[in-house]
Write a protein that holds these residues in place. Structure first.
Motif, mmCIF file in Angstrom:
data_model
loop_
_atom_site.group_PDB
_atom_site.id
_atom_site.type_symbol
_atom_site.label_atom_id
_atom_site.label_comp_id
_atom_site.label_asym_id
_atom_site.label_seq_id
_atom_site.Cartn_x
_atom_site.Cartn_y
_atom_site.Cartn_z
ATOM 1 N N LYS A 22 1.057 -1.168 -0.069
ATOM 2 C CA LYS A 22 0.234 -0.117 -0.259
ATOM 3 C C LYS A 22 1.007 1.161 0.075
ATOM 4 O O LYS A 22 0.441 2.000 -0.720
ATOM 5 N N ASN A 23 2.063 1.131 0.815
ATOM 6 C CA ASN A 23 2.635 2.387 1.248
ATOM 7 C C ASN A 23 3.811 2.642 -0.162
ATOM 8 O O ASN A 23 4.072 3.747 -0.217
ATOM 9 N N ARG A 94 -3.528 10.690 4.159
ATOM 10 C CA ARG A 94 -2.887 11.849 4.115
ATOM 11 C C ARG A 94 -1.903 12.022 2.694
ATOM 12 O O ARG A 94 -1.118 12.650 2.533
ATOM 13 N N ARG A 123 0.857 14.306 12.879
ATOM 14 C CA ARG A 123 1.590 14.787 11.403
ATOM 15 C C ARG A 123 1.726 15.648 10.279
ATOM 16 O O ARG A 123 0.759 15.897 9.790
ATOM 17 N N PRO A 124 1.700 16.518 10.823
ATOM 18 C CA PRO A 124 2.563 17.784 9.552
ATOM 19 C C PRO A 124 3.098 17.485 8.687
ATOM 20 O O PRO A 124 3.721 16.114 8.736
ATOM 21 N N VAL A 125 3.357 18.642 7.914
ATOM 22 C CA VAL A 125 4.035 18.546 6.617
ATOM 23 C C VAL A 125 5.081 19.011 6.126
ATOM 24 O O VAL A 125 5.729 19.756 5.426
ATOM 25 N N ASP A 126 5.461 19.953 7.039
ATOM 26 C CA ASP A 126 6.246 21.290 7.552
ATOM 27 C C ASP A 126 8.265 20.339 6.654
ATOM 28 O O ASP A 126 8.350 21.840 5.781
ATOM 29 N N LEU A 127 8.144 19.283 6.990
ATOM 30 C CA LEU A 127 9.489 19.035 5.591
ATOM 31 C C LEU A 127 8.945 18.675 4.960
ATOM 32 O O LEU A 127 10.551 19.131 4.638
ATOM 33 N N SER A 165 11.519 11.242 7.374
ATOM 34 C CA SER A 165 10.200 11.054 7.269
ATOM 35 C C SER A 165 10.080 10.578 5.106
ATOM 36 O O SER A 165 10.632 10.943 4.380
ATOM 37 N N VAL A 166 9.225 9.434 5.770
ATOM 38 C CA VAL A 166 8.732 8.388 4.337
ATOM 39 C C VAL A 166 8.628 9.394 4.327
ATOM 40 O O VAL A 166 8.746 9.781 2.656
ATOM 41 N N GLY A 167 7.644 10.000 3.671
ATOM 42 C CA GLY A 167 6.309 10.970 3.047
ATOM 43 C C GLY A 167 7.763 11.904 2.235
ATOM 44 O O GLY A 167 7.260 12.346 1.106
ATOM 45 N N ASP A 308 4.368 0.633 11.974
ATOM 46 C CA ASP A 308 2.722 0.067 11.295
ATOM 47 C C ASP A 308 3.172 -1.749 11.680
ATOM 48 O O ASP A 308 1.883 -2.028 11.455
ATOM 49 N N ILE A 330 8.098 7.160 16.393
ATOM 50 C CA ILE A 330 7.785 7.667 15.268
ATOM 51 C C ILE A 330 6.223 8.199 15.210
ATOM 52 O O ILE A 330 6.134 10.147 15.075
ATOM 53 N N PHE A 331 4.996 8.088 16.660
ATOM 54 C CA PHE A 331 3.705 8.586 16.501
ATOM 55 C C PHE A 331 3.773 9.317 17.531
ATOM 56 O O PHE A 331 3.785 8.280 18.796
ATOM 57 N N ARG A 334 0.033 6.285 19.133
ATOM 58 C CA ARG A 334 0.323 5.043 18.949
ATOM 59 C C ARG A 334 -0.576 3.544 19.166
ATOM 60 O O ARG A 334 0.010 2.915 19.188
ATOM 61 N N ARG A 374 -3.973 -0.288 11.892
ATOM 62 C CA ARG A 374 -2.739 -1.055 12.632
ATOM 63 C C ARG A 374 -3.524 -1.858 14.104
ATOM 64 O O ARG A 374 -3.172 -2.557 13.997
HETATM 65 C C1 EPZ Z 1 3.992 6.769 5.960
HETATM 66 O O1 EPZ Z 1 3.855 8.294 6.604
HETATM 67 C C2 EPZ Z 1 3.282 5.867 6.386
HETATM 68 N N1 EPZ Z 1 2.428 6.085 5.146
HETATM 69 C C3 EPZ Z 1 3.067 5.419 7.832
HETATM 70 O O2 EPZ Z 1 2.303 4.021 6.929
HETATM 71 C C4 EPZ Z 1 4.489 4.883 8.081
HETATM 72 O O3 EPZ Z 1 3.653 4.915 9.968
HETATM 73 C C5 EPZ Z 1 5.449 6.262 8.403
HETATM 74 O O4 EPZ Z 1 5.903 6.451 6.842
HETATM 75 C C6 EPZ Z 1 6.713 5.651 8.893
HETATM 76 O O5 EPZ Z 1 7.266 4.347 8.654
HETATM 77 C C7 EPZ Z 1 2.715 6.074 4.050
HETATM 78 O O6 EPZ Z 1 3.877 6.088 3.183
HETATM 79 C C8 EPZ Z 1 1.318 6.400 2.941
HETATM 80 P P1 EPZ Z 1 6.862 9.969 8.457
HETATM 81 P P2 EPZ Z 1 4.183 10.055 6.748
HETATM 82 O O7 EPZ Z 1 6.850 11.035 7.459
HETATM 83 O O8 EPZ Z 1 4.947 9.907 5.476
HETATM 84 C C9 EPZ Z 1 6.038 13.537 11.989
HETATM 85 C C10 EPZ Z 1 -0.114 2.955 7.960
HETATM 86 O O9 EPZ Z 1 -0.211 2.488 8.839
HETATM 87 N N2 EPZ Z 1 6.543 14.265 10.359
HETATM 88 O O10 EPZ Z 1 7.839 9.056 7.929
HETATM 89 O O11 EPZ Z 1 3.534 10.341 7.547
HETATM 90 C C11 EPZ Z 1 5.271 12.725 10.769
HETATM 91 O O12 EPZ Z 1 3.925 13.098 12.374
HETATM 92 C C12 EPZ Z 1 0.835 4.299 8.041
HETATM 93 O O13 EPZ Z 1 0.866 2.496 6.435
HETATM 94 C C13 EPZ Z 1 6.776 15.771 10.622
HETATM 95 O O14 EPZ Z 1 6.639 15.887 12.029
HETATM 96 O O15 EPZ Z 1 5.225 9.701 8.242
HETATM 97 C C14 EPZ Z 1 5.419 11.144 11.733
HETATM 98 O O16 EPZ Z 1 5.736 12.297 13.718
HETATM 99 C C15 EPZ Z 1 0.702 4.587 9.172
HETATM 100 N N3 EPZ Z 1 6.649 16.356 9.470
HETATM 101 C C16 EPZ Z 1 7.278 11.307 12.263
HETATM 102 O O17 EPZ Z 1 7.867 12.850 11.495
HETATM 103 C C17 EPZ Z 1 6.446 15.905 7.953
HETATM 104 O O18 EPZ Z 1 6.961 17.464 7.409
HETATM 105 C C18 EPZ Z 1 7.683 10.224 10.829
HETATM 106 O O19 EPZ Z 1 6.080 10.273 9.793
HETATM 107 C C19 EPZ Z 1 6.659 15.215 7.677
HETATM 108 C C20 EPZ Z 1 6.290 13.894 9.116
#
Ligand code: EPZ
Length: 422
Positions: A22-23, A94, A123-127, A165-167, A308, A330-331, A334, A374
């Motif tokens: 999915k991811n 998201r 789950r901000p998107v600042d990065l 940050s993955v995203g 996850d 990470i979160f 959760r 999850r």
């Molecule tokens: C991806 O989310 C996955 N989703 C998540 O899976 C997974 O838990 C997560 O990576 C960590 O592995 C998808 O790929 C669609 P992050 P993502 O950016 O990219 C903070 C599932 O169950 N952060 O790595 O959103 C954030 O809040 C989902 O399938 C910022 O502060 O995760 C988190 O605490 C849930 N600012 C941490 O970083 C940002 O700009 C890691 O987030 C981006 C993230």
């Protein structure tokens, strides 16, 4: 809203096929926006999140056809009609933010709704935004939308992420493929889904090095061409179903599984007394003895223990011998599965990001509530081994990330059914 009813039914036996990730698929789909030629994904999972991403891309004017019952996604963004991702779609998922980088890179403009938080955190998107600004994007946040412009196109730059940050890595990676010059992503995410995306982009003509390490270097090119790419196996679905024989006993082969997708998770299972053997078809999982040993778990970015799989691992540890400590790094929120597992007799103490689980002999079936993707599947795993019947309500959460859960578990001997109505 549907519920799933599970009744403890002893050891499991047989095989479970694992679907495409999915991811990974949620990052690969927006990549179609980077080229005016068709991008086709095979081994795609059939999930509601994929349907949501399909709707989002179609709202921009992209063509997305789900062929072979959704296993093949044939996409083309030759004639986009809009560069705006609306809140009513983005708020559902998201990952919608992943259209921002590609739209900006290809068209020099994008208007994308901020995704808002979800059950597991703000789950901000600042990065994501900082990374695009480092490539010359001009961003204006107003009325809940990111108004992004790159009039002369994006320029290569150095992006140093303050934490993984993955995203944000995915957004920056896709944007950089069409930026003028070289982009270096430092403290990049190393997940298999990042590697999968980089391999697909390379097939489209992108020049990328270093995926899978914490530094990715991208040499921008003028345009990308079409490609066909298979979605990598879903390591989170894999890990989830590996826990079924671990919790119930018996022996199950997970088809398509490979140890390198989940090395840290497999090491933890080994420590708990679960044997994982790589076969030519996948991973064979069974208990070494009739009890599970308590283990400590800390979630980390890949290659560490995946966040996850934390909820699912907690379900296993509720009946382990001894006390296990799980740290969610990470979160921020959760552990919502913990109170539901406690309704089944689990002994769990939650303080901030740490959950202490004291093993009990057996869980007892009970009516419980799914709260997020999850967490919902961890309740089903707990129900597989509990005494009596467990009814998991609000299983629409499950449909986001697990296709055919009932069929897959029934196939290895579980007593499980889906009923309509909560
Ligand atoms: C991806 O989310 C996955 N989703 C998540 O899976 C997974 O838990 C997560 O990576 C960590 O592995 C998808 O790929 C669609 P992050 P993502 O950016 O990219 C903070 C599932 O169950 N952060 O790595 O959103 C954030 O809040 C989902 O399938 C910022 O502060 O995760 C988190 O605490 C849930 N600012 C941490 O970083 C940002 O700009 C890691 O987030 C981006 C993230």
């Amino acid at each position: 809203m549907d519920s799933i009813i599970v009744t403890g039914n002893g050891p499991l036996a047989g095989q479970i096929p694992i679907a495409g990730a999915k991811n990974s698929c949620l990052a690969l789909m927006p990549a179609t926006l980077l080229s005016d030629e068709p991008l086709t994904l095979t081994n795609a999972p059939r999930l509601s999140d994929i349907a949501t991403m399909t709707t989002l891309l179609q709202s921009l004017g992209a063509e997305v056809s789900a062929l072979q019952e959704g296993k093949v996604l044939a996409m083309s963004s030759h004639d986009l009609t809009s560069h705006t991702a609306d809140y009513d779609i983005v708020r559902k998922m998201r990952a919608s933010i992943l259209v921002l980088g590609p739209l900006l890179a290809r068209y020099g403009e994008a208007v994308v709704s901020l995704p808002g938080g979800c059950a597991i955190g703000a789950r901000p998107v600042d990065l994501h935004l900082r990374a695009l600004e480092a490539m010359g994007a001009e961003l204006d946040l107003r009325d809940g939308y990111v108004h992004a412009k790159a009039p002369g196109g994006l320029k290569g730059g150095v992006v140093e992420f303050p934490f993984v940050s993955v995203g944000a890595t995915e957004n920056a990676l896709m944007a950089a493929t069409l930026a003028k010059g070289t982009t270096v992503l430092k403290r990049a995410a190393r997940e298999p889904e990042i590697v999968d995306l980089a391999q697909c982009l390379r097939k489209m003509g992108a020049q990328i090095e270093g995926e899978g390490t914490d530094t990715i270097t991208i040499q921008g090119v003028d345009r990308l061409h079409g490609a066909t790419h298979p979605v990598v196996t879903d390591r989170i679905e894999l890990g989830t179903y590996m826990l079924a024989p671990a919790i119930c006993g018996g022996e199950v082969e997970l088809l398509g599984g490979r140890r390198n997708l989940l090395a840290a998770f497999c090491d933890k299972l080994d420590e708990a007394g679960i044997e994982v053997t790589e076969t030519e078809k996948g991973l064979l999982v069974k208990r070494r003895a009739d009890h599970i040993k308590a283990v400590n778990v800390t979630t980390e970015p890949f290659p560490g223990f995946p966040t996850d799989l934390q909820a699912q691992m907690m379900a296993l540890l509720t009946t382990a011998e001894g006390v296990s400590v799980l740290e969610e790094k990470i979160f921020e929120n959760r552990f919502m599965h913990a109170p539901e597992l406690m309704r089944m007799g689990a002994k769990i103490d939650v303080h901030g990001g740490t959950a202490t689980v004291t093993g009990v002999k057996k869980l007892k079936g009970a009516p419980v509530m799914a709260t997020d993707l999850r967490a919902s599947v961890s309740l089903i795993l707990a129900g597989l081994a509990a005494e009596g019947t467990t009814r998991v309500a609000r299983v629409y959460h499950l449909d986001r990330g697990y296709e055919h859960v009932v069929r897959k578990l029934e196939g290895v001997g579980a007593k499980i059914e889906r009923v309509h109505g909560s």
